[in-house]
Design an enzyme around this catalytic site. Structure first.
Site, PDB file in Angstrom:
ATOM      1  N   HIS A  88      -5.281  -2.957   6.271  1.00  0.00           N
ATOM      2  CA  HIS A  88      -5.244  -3.385   4.823  1.00  0.00           C
ATOM      3  C   HIS A  88      -6.383  -3.785   4.192  1.00  0.00           C
ATOM      4  CE1 HIS A  88      -3.111  -4.948   1.028  1.00  0.00           C
ATOM      5  NE2 HIS A  88      -3.714  -5.795   1.309  1.00  0.00           N
ATOM      6  N   ASP A 110       0.571  -1.400   0.428  1.00  0.00           N
ATOM      7  CA  ASP A 110       0.120  -0.152  -0.080  1.00  0.00           C
ATOM      8  C   ASP A 110       1.007   1.138  -0.459  1.00  0.00           C
ATOM      9  OD1 ASP A 110      -2.059  -1.784   0.424  1.00  0.00           O
ATOM     10  OD2 ASP A 110      -1.802  -1.786   2.489  1.00  0.00           O
TER      11      ASP A 110
END
Length: 443
Positions: free
Chosen positions: A282, A254
């Protein structure tokens, strides 16, 4: 983030090679009776009696032992990796560090297919760091594990001194110093997120117990299998003898995606982007932090004046990147996930550049941001390169950022209640709400 093969605990796999005693010093000598070590494995190992290979702690040569099902072995080494190397006797290895053991679950999956060769090449832990790979798979992936081991043999990596494969985490995790937990069940059509939490949670509870029982007391654990934040929490709760600080959930992909999007918008190369934080889970509640990020040392909001894009388009572009990738070429982000695992490890074994930081999901107890304790939450960290880290204290959190962080925090608290039966916190109660926050591309 791609999912890897489900690792089924506590199943003994058939050994793939037998070996008589052999000792190697500066040169490798193999007589005719050992040449079968270098031949391809049998196509149907389950049709023969189980053979296991073990190497004693005093560096004696491996001994093949007949396994009638009543005896469990600590090691199941593969092919040429069953040979014992006397590193001290080899001139080229005199400057090498002490060998470290690295366990990888889901080792027959696509992410591992990219990762293992990076580990073996020395590009992760350094050109003077010999390693042993301990590969954990499931019974249905055992032949694929053989293929992985064969490719590692054929690659002739000097630093790769041992490869063990198996399906029992209590054997594979023996004395490991790093555990990269990639294997998890992927979410199928119609599967509720709560069901995925429970199914994968059981896997990581078992692996946490195995690490607690047999791994190095200071083992570093990186959880990749999703939902990785809560899986990491389950794992650490089942490993009370290992410091909770040693457990990480992978949010580096990410971070890398966020850096890429900022670089594209600013028209610079991505190495000009620093101080990038991913806060929280996440999932689609993750918070890519543009407030504290820098481009060429300047605050992002000074370089990118389109603040509407920063508050809306930027976050969406990071979240949807995996789904867009699947649309483009029909497969998930295995290669970039493997690269992000490498980046995450290197951030812990390499000193963080002055003034910079990195993102990783870690235990929240004692955090300076007011985030609820007893969660695994992605936060900004720095490292001295010793495998440890410290949380960054000098970050700005405005009302916009705090509101977004609180949303991700609430989601992780709800996930924690769903798995209370796996963390020792009582009876599970699951109320995740109507919105599906699984990242696109992970279903």
């Amino acid at each position: 983030m791609a999912m890897s093969d489900l690792s089924t605990p506590k199943t003994t796999s058939p050994f793939l090679r037998s070996s008589s005693q052999l000792r190697l010093s500066s040169k490798l000598h193999v007589s005719n009776q050992f040449r079968n070590l270098l031949l391809p494995p049998p196509l149907h190992p389950t049709s023969i009696s189980k053979i296991s290979c073990s190497v004693s702690q005093n560096n004696q040569a491996p001994v093949a032992v007949q396994d009638n099902g009543s005896v469990k072995t600590k090691k199941e080494c593969y092919g040429v990796f069953c040979l014992t190397y006397d590193l001290k006797a080899e001139e080229e290895t005199k400057s090498w560090k002490k060998m470290i053991s690295i366990a990888v679950s889901g080792a027959a999956g696509m992410i591992s297919n990219h990762l293992l060769f990076k580990l073996a090449s020395g590009s992760v832990f350094g050109p003077d760091q010999p390693i042993a790979l301990k590969l954990l798979g499931s019974e249905r992936s055992i032949q694929a594990l053989e293929g992985v081991a064969m490719e590692l043999e054929d690659s002739l990596f000097p630093l790769l001194r041992e490869v063990d494969i198996g399906t029992d985490p209590y054997e594979v995790f023996q004395d490991v110093e790093w555990a990269l937990l990639i294997g998890a069940k992927p979410r199928g059509p119609g599967m509720e997120r709560a069901a995925l939490l429970d199914i994968n949670g059981q896997i990581f509870a078992e692996q946490g117990k195995a690490l607690n029982a047999v791994a190095s007391p200071n083992v570093k654990v990186l959880v990749v299998g999703n939902p990785c934040n809560t899986n990491a929490l389950i794992c650490l709760k089942n490993a009370p003898n290992i410091p909770a600080k040693n457990f990480h959930a992978l949010t580096r992909l990410d971070e890398n995606r966020a850096k890429c999007q900022l670089a594209l918008k600013a028209g610079v190369f991505y190495d000009k982007v620093s101080n990038m934080t991913i806060w929280g889970n996440h999932s689609t509640t993750q918070v890519p932090d543009f407030l504290n990020a820098r481009i060429n040392g300047r605050p992002v909001k000074e370089v990118i004046t389109d603040h509407k894009w920063l508050e809306e388009g930027f976050t969406e572009s990071v979240q949807k990147r995996g789904g867009l990738l699947i649309q483009k070429w029909g497969r998930s982000s295995a290669a970039s996930t493997a690269v992000s695992i490498v980046d995450a490890i290197k951030s812990l074994v390499t000193p963080t550049p002055e003034g910079d930081w990195f993102s990783t999901g870690v235990y929240t107890n004692g955090n300076p941001y007011g985030i609820a304790e007893d969660l695994v939450f992605s936060m900004p960290c720095r490292s001295k390169g010793d495998g440890d880290y410290e949380l960054v204290k000098d970050v700005e959190i405005d009302d916009y950022l705090r509101k977004r962080i609180a949303k991700s925090e609430a989601e992780l608290l709800a996930e924690k209640k769903c798995v209370a039966h796996l963390t020792g916190d009582g009876i599970a109660f699951c109320d995740l709400g109507p919105v599906d926050t699984m990242l696109p591309g992970e279903v």
